[in-house]
Structure formats: C-alpha cells, structure tokens
Design an enzyme around this catalytic site. Structure first.
Site, PDB file in Angstrom:
ATOM      1  N   GLU A 109      11.285 -21.247 -33.220  1.00 57.97           N
ATOM      2  CA  GLU A 109      10.450 -20.512 -32.263  1.00 57.97           C
ATOM      3  C   GLU A 109       9.707 -21.435 -31.290  1.00 57.97           C
ATOM      4  O   GLU A 109       8.488 -21.360 -31.157  1.00 57.97           O
ATOM      5  CB  GLU A 109       9.433 -19.641 -33.024  1.00 57.97           C
ATOM      6  CG  GLU A 109      10.095 -18.568 -33.860  1.00 57.97           C
ATOM      7  CD  GLU A 109       9.093 -17.629 -34.546  1.00 57.97           C
ATOM      8  OE1 GLU A 109       9.277 -16.413 -34.431  1.00 57.97           O
ATOM      9  OE2 GLU A 109       8.144 -18.119 -35.194  1.00 57.97           O
ATOM     10  N   VAL A 110      10.441 -22.293 -30.626  1.00 56.27           N
ATOM     11  CA  VAL A 110       9.812 -23.212 -29.680  1.00 56.27           C
ATOM     12  C   VAL A 110       9.822 -22.577 -28.286  1.00 56.27           C
ATOM     13  O   VAL A 110      10.873 -22.402 -27.686  1.00 56.27           O
ATOM     14  CB  VAL A 110      10.543 -24.574 -29.676  1.00 56.27           C
ATOM     15  CG1 VAL A 110       9.865 -25.522 -28.697  1.00 56.27           C
ATOM     16  CG2 VAL A 110      10.565 -25.169 -31.079  1.00 56.27           C
TER      17      VAL A 110
END
Ligand SMILES: *[C@@H]1O[C@H](CO)[C@@H](O)[C@H](O)[C@H]1NC(C)=O
Ligand SMILES: *[C@@H]1O[C@H](CO)[C@@H](O)[C@H](O)[C@H]1NC(C)=O
Ligand SMILES: *[C@@H]1O[C@H](CO)[C@@H](O)[C@H](O)[C@H]1NC(C)=O
Ligand SMILES: *[C@@H]1O[C@H](CO)[C@@H](O)[C@H](O)[C@H]1NC(C)=O
Ligand SMILES: *[C@@H]1O[C@H](CO)[C@@H](O)[C@H](O)[C@H]1NC(C)=O
Ligand SMILES: *[C@@H]1O[C@H](CO)[C@@H](O)[C@H](O)[C@H]1NC(C)=O
Ligand SMILES: *[C@@H]1O[C@H](CO)[C@@H](O)[C@H](O)[C@H]1NC(C)=O
Length: 521
Positions: free
Chosen positions: A315-316
């Site tokens: 989840e960057v």
C-alpha cells in the site's frame, strides 16, 4: 515379552479406529489409534527422560510439563486418591537431538503412546527435537480431562498411539501493536493459546503509521511516536517476549512496514517525512531514511533471532513524493519515476536486512510490481487475493498465504468455516512448487480490537486455520460438518483454560445466542 510387542498385540486385539468424530484432538494428528480403557493420571505425576540424549538444561520440558499438569486440572483441585490400578505415573520423554535452538523448519514431529499395560504405567513421548516433544505434551493434555467421580485427571480410550508431524513449517498469527497497544500480558496470553493449536510463528507487526511503540537504541527518539508514555515496549521487553515464545516453540517474526505505513517514525525524526504537510511514505531521497532502517535492523538482529524479518512494502501511495519539491528534483536527477523509486526503496531495504543476516519477507505488492527484481530468497506474503501463491511459486519464490477474504481475523464477516476451508496449495499441482508454499498466517489487524476483545476475535477462528496448516490433507474434511463438533469442544477447552474464545455460531465474533451448554454455542 518386549513391551512394544505386548502393546502391538493389545492393539490388534482392540482394533484401531480413526473415527475423527470421537477423537477430541485439535489439530488432528497425522495418525491416531486408540482403545476403550479409562486411565487416571497420578496426582503426583512426574516427568522422566530415560533414554533421552537431550538433557533439558534450559528446563524447557520441565516447565512445559508443569504447565501441562496445571492445564489438565482446569483449576479444579485434583485431590482424589490415586487408584491402585489403571494409574499413569507420568510421562517419559525421549528427545534424540541435543540441539534446542528454535528456528525455521526445526523438526516438530513426535510419537506419543499411552499404554494400558506395563509396571509402572507411563506415557511415552519420542521426538527428534524438544520442540516436537512440546507438541506431544500439548496433545497429551488434550487426551486428559478432570474426572468428577475420582477427582483426578482422567484419560479415556486408552491405549493411544499417535504419530504426528506438521504439514507446513510456517503456521503464523499476526498481531498489530501500532493501531492499538497490546500489553505484555496480553501478548503472552496470545502465545500460550497459539501453542494449544500448534501455531508456531508470532508475526509481530510492531509499528505502523499510527504509533511507534518500541524502543530503538540506535535512534532513541523513534518511540516518541508512541501513543503515550506508557504504551511502549523496551528492548528488554522484546527480549522477554522472544524468550517466552521460544521456550514454547513459537518463533517471533518482527516487522517494519516500509516505505508506506511509517508516518509515526517522523514524530521523533521529522526529516523522515517528505514534508511537514505530507508525511508518508518515508522520504526516498534522503539517505538518513536508510541509515535509520539500518539502525533498526541492526538493533533487531540482536533480539529477533528468527531467520526472517518482515519489511512490509504494501500500500505505497507515492503522491507525497511527487508533491514534494526536493523529492521531485531527486527523482528527476536520478531519472526515476515513482514506480522506479518504490522498487529502489524496497530493494535497498532488502539489502540492508540481508547485511544483518536476515532473509526477507515482503507483502505481495512488491512481487506484483517487480517480482523479478526481488532478492531470490524473498518470501512473498500474500494478502490481497486468493490466486497469488501459484504465481509466486511459479516464479520460483517462496510464499506465505494470508488471503484477506478468508484469513483476516479483523474481517468479522469471515467465518470459521471459511478459515477452515482455505487451502494454501489451491491451484498448485507441481510438488516442487508446493514445497515453496512454506505455510500460512492468520492476521489480527488492530484497528478495531484492543486488549479488551483480542482473544475472542482470534479464537476459535485461528484454530480452524491451525488445523488446515498442521494436519495432513487426508485428515481435513472437505466440508466442515465433521469438524464442527470437534472444534466446538476445542473452543470450550480454550474457555476452560481461561482463553476468551468466542462461540462458533454466527460470524467472526458473536455473543452466545441463548442459554445452553458450551458446545452448543
Ligand atoms: C506418589 O504417591 C504415592 C502414594 O500416593 C507414592 O507411593 C509414590 O511414591 C509417589 N511417587 C512419587 C514419584 O512421589
Ligand atoms: C515415530 O514412529 C515411527 C513409526 O514407528 C518412526 O518411523 C519414527 O521415526 C518415529 N518418530 C519419532 C520422532 O520418534
Ligand atoms: C523525543 O523525546 C525526547 C525525550 O522525551 C525529547 O528529549 C526529544 O526532544 C523528543 N524529540 C522530538 C523530535 O519530539
Ligand atoms: C546517498 O547514498 C547513495 C548510496 O550509498 C550514494 O550514492 C549517494 O551519494 C548518497 N547521497 C548523498 C547526498 O550523500
Ligand atoms: C494518496 O495520498 C494523497 C495525499 O496524501 C491522497 O490525497 C490520496 O487520496 C491518496 N490516494 C489513495 C489511493 O489513497
Ligand atoms: C516508470 O519508468 C519505467 C522505466 O524506467 C517504465 O517502464 C514505467 O512504465 C514507468 N512507470 C510509470 C508509472 O510511469
Ligand atoms: C491442477 O489439478 C486440478 C485437479 O486435478 C485441475 O483442475 C487444474 O486445472 C490443475 N491446475 C493446473 C495449474 O495445472
């Protein structure tokens, strides 16, 4: 006549039986046979180690045996008088290896026999390692119950012959101490309950964007990002947790989740943020970021001795990188777009972990985006979908299965049946590739649980997955009907042992529906 032969004859006479319905064991062992006789455990039962090469210098077995006696009494006073026959005087444990370093793929197999003939009568455990013997003691404790007539610990359906070993070497449970702090007593309780269903990896997701509770001696301001002064762990606490877990056969996998999920790091060191107004992911352009990661992993390597460390990588959201002038300039100067920078970050963090002697576990987005660039020893941790493991192992990497639709404990609509039926090897037919699936893990994310309700959110659903990960496929029913009554009895056993396991009926964590006996809830 040799004891073994007499035992064998006794078995032939009784006939063996593998009717899972009548065997109150969870998870189901690889092979079980039993008879029909009731025995009693002596009120001064002892442990012996005749024939053992291992001498138990750290008292791993001695302490485990004492814990097991306490568990079997279920807090009743076992104060009845020993009968003159059918009395088990204790357990003899034979451990063949003198090594007692816990680690990945340590031999966890064991044999357990409870004979009905012999003088004196004692249960016999044989294991390659002390950790197999610990599992055998857990199994033995499940054969026993408090018997109200004799006021002793009773053991039904003897003689027993059990031969057991896990299907997967990695059987994990994640706890998250960033979203809500978990007191040390709660963590130890989680570890104890894990051993009852033979889970063997506590994945400690220690820090995240919300809080940074752990002391890092190399960068002492990092835990300024804790929620409060008291919601913290010292390094000495961490050592204590690791020792506590190892003594019970549970490995501790530490995680720092980078470069996303790290906003709390900047409370103590604001230059880790891209800017004061845009605080996540960590500043990829700043070498100080990697110095801090190096310091953390250096400190970790002195405490967390498991061969793996988890570096996150999920989840960057890179919008802060392009929105921050000095990072944008750095990207341009280095001819990178944000995808390149994400890869650069993950790979550089991997190199740092490897330099401290670790093998790396990363969440699956790293594989999905640049799987061919990851270190070849990377273990890819699946969470998004159910069809990831086949791709990971086809690419030659190892995989841990945690697909969120089935194995996320924070999903309260995920039922125990879903946990039970989730097969890690689904879609993987090739045996070489199957071996690359090292196991699975259920995840107790902490956004909506804390010390007040973590136990009933974890149990009994984690136990359903634990059997899937431990027992051979032949022992696992394709539907859940035959497992239901056995799991409900295990759930009641957890309650009797003081674990707040929730009823089976309904979804993930329900209250009892109406008055009635434990097994019907
Ligand atoms: C256990 O108690 C019995 C009497 O109840 C005694 O004969 C026996 O020696 C004791 N065994 C041990 C190991 O203390
Ligand atoms: C358990 O028993 C089986 C069959 O007798 C034997 O092959 C195996 O080596 C034993 N395992 C251990 C850990 O003693
Ligand atoms: C972090 O906490 C220490 C000790 O309380 C304090 O001296 C320091 O100023 C704090 N640093 C930041 C950046 O808040
Ligand atoms: C940052 O580290 C990289 C890799 O070690 C090095 O090439 C670069 O010169 C460093 N940048 C600065 C500004 O020191
Ligand atoms: C990414 O972060 C930016 C800035 O913080 C935010 O506006 C945006 O909604 C985020 N995108 C996603 C997909 O979460
Ligand atoms: C980033 O650059 C690489 C080449 O270095 C290219 O393959 C990729 O499509 C680019 N990604 C984006 C999101 O622009
Ligand atoms: C694996 O085997 C199953 C059942 O035999 C079959 O349906 C499936 O297509 C096979 N999958 C692959 C990837 O070969």
């Amino acid at each position: 006549m040799a004891l073994a032969l007499r035992l064998l004859l006794a078995f032939l006479a009784i006939g063996s039986c593998i009717a899972a319905d009548h065997i109150d064991l969870w998870p189901m062992p690889k092979s079980v046979s039993h008879g029909t006789q009731r025995l009693y455990v002596s009120n001064n039962a002892t442990m012996s180690m005749a024939g053992s090469k291992y001498s138990d210098g750290k008292a791993i077995l001695k302490d485990a045996f004492q814990r097991m006696l306490d568990l079997m009494k279920l807090n009743h006073n076992a104060d009845g008088a020993n009968p003159s026959s059918s009395l088990l005087t204790g357990v003899n444990i034979v451990v063949l290896s003198t090594q007692d370093e816990l680690g990945f793929e340590v031999d966890e197999s064991y044999n357990l026999t409870v004979p009905t003939i012999g003088e004196p009568l004692h249960a016999q455990i044989e294991a390659q390692t002390v950790f197999g013997a610990l599992h055998a003691l857990q199994t033995f404790s499940q054969l026993c119950h408090f018997e109200f007539t004799s006021r002793l610990i009773g053991l039904n359906s003897a003689p027993w012959m059990i031969s057991d070993a896990p299907r997967f070497p990695y059987r994990g449970l994640l706890i998250d101490t960033s979203r809500h702090y978990l007191p040390l007593a709660i963590i130890k309780g989680v570890i104890d309950a894990m051993t009852y269903s033979k889970l063997n990896v506590l994945h400690w997701h220690i820090v995240d964007e919300q809080s940074f509770p752990i002391e890092i001696p190399s960068y002492p301001n990092l835990w300024n990002g804790s929620y409060s002064y008291s919601e913290r762990y010292t390094m000495s606490d961490a050592i204590d947790i690791v020792r506590y877990a190892e003594k019970r056969g549970v490995n501790v996998l530490a995680e720092i989740d980078v470069p996303g999920h790290a906003r709390s790091w900047g409370v103590g060191y604001p230059s880790l943020w891209p800017s004061d107004s845009c605080r996540e992911p960590l500043d990829v352009s700043n070498n100080f970021t990697f110095k801090v990661i190096d310091g953390i992993l250096s400190d970790f390597s002195k405490v967390f001795k498991f061969k793996f460390v988890h570096l996150g990588g999920d989840e960057v959201n890179t919008s802060c990188w392009t929105a921050t002038p000095h990072i944008k300039e750095w990207l341009n100067n280095n001819h990178m777009n944000v995808s390149d920078a994400y890869r650069y970050f993950v790979l550089r963090a991997q190199k740092i972990a490897i330099s401290h002697g670790y093998e790396v576990i990363n969440w699956e987005e790293t594989f999905n985006n640049f799987g061919d660039k990851l270190d070849r020893k990377t273990v890819v941790h699946n969470w998004l979908g159910g069809d990831v493991a086949p791709k990971v192992v086809a690419a030659g990497l190892r995989c841990i299965v945690s697909n969120q639709d089935k194995w996320y404990l924070d999903h309260l609509d995920a039922t125990w049946e879903g946990f039970y039926l989730n097969e890690p090897l689904k879609g993987i037919n090739n045996t070489e590739q199957q071996r690359l699936v090292i196991g699975g893990e259920v995840c107790m994310w902490g956004e909506q649980i804390d010390a007040s309700d973590i136990e009933q959110t974890i149990w009994p659903r984690a136990a359903a997955a634990a059997e899937r990960l431990w027992s051979p496929l032949e022992q696992i029913a394709e539907d859940t009907r035959s497992a239901t009554s056995r799991l409900s009895r295990f759930r009641c056993l957890l309650n009797q042992r003081g674990v707040a396991a929730a009823p089976l009926a309904g979804d993930g964590r329900t209250a009892p529906y109406e008055p009635g006996p434990c097994v019907r809830q």
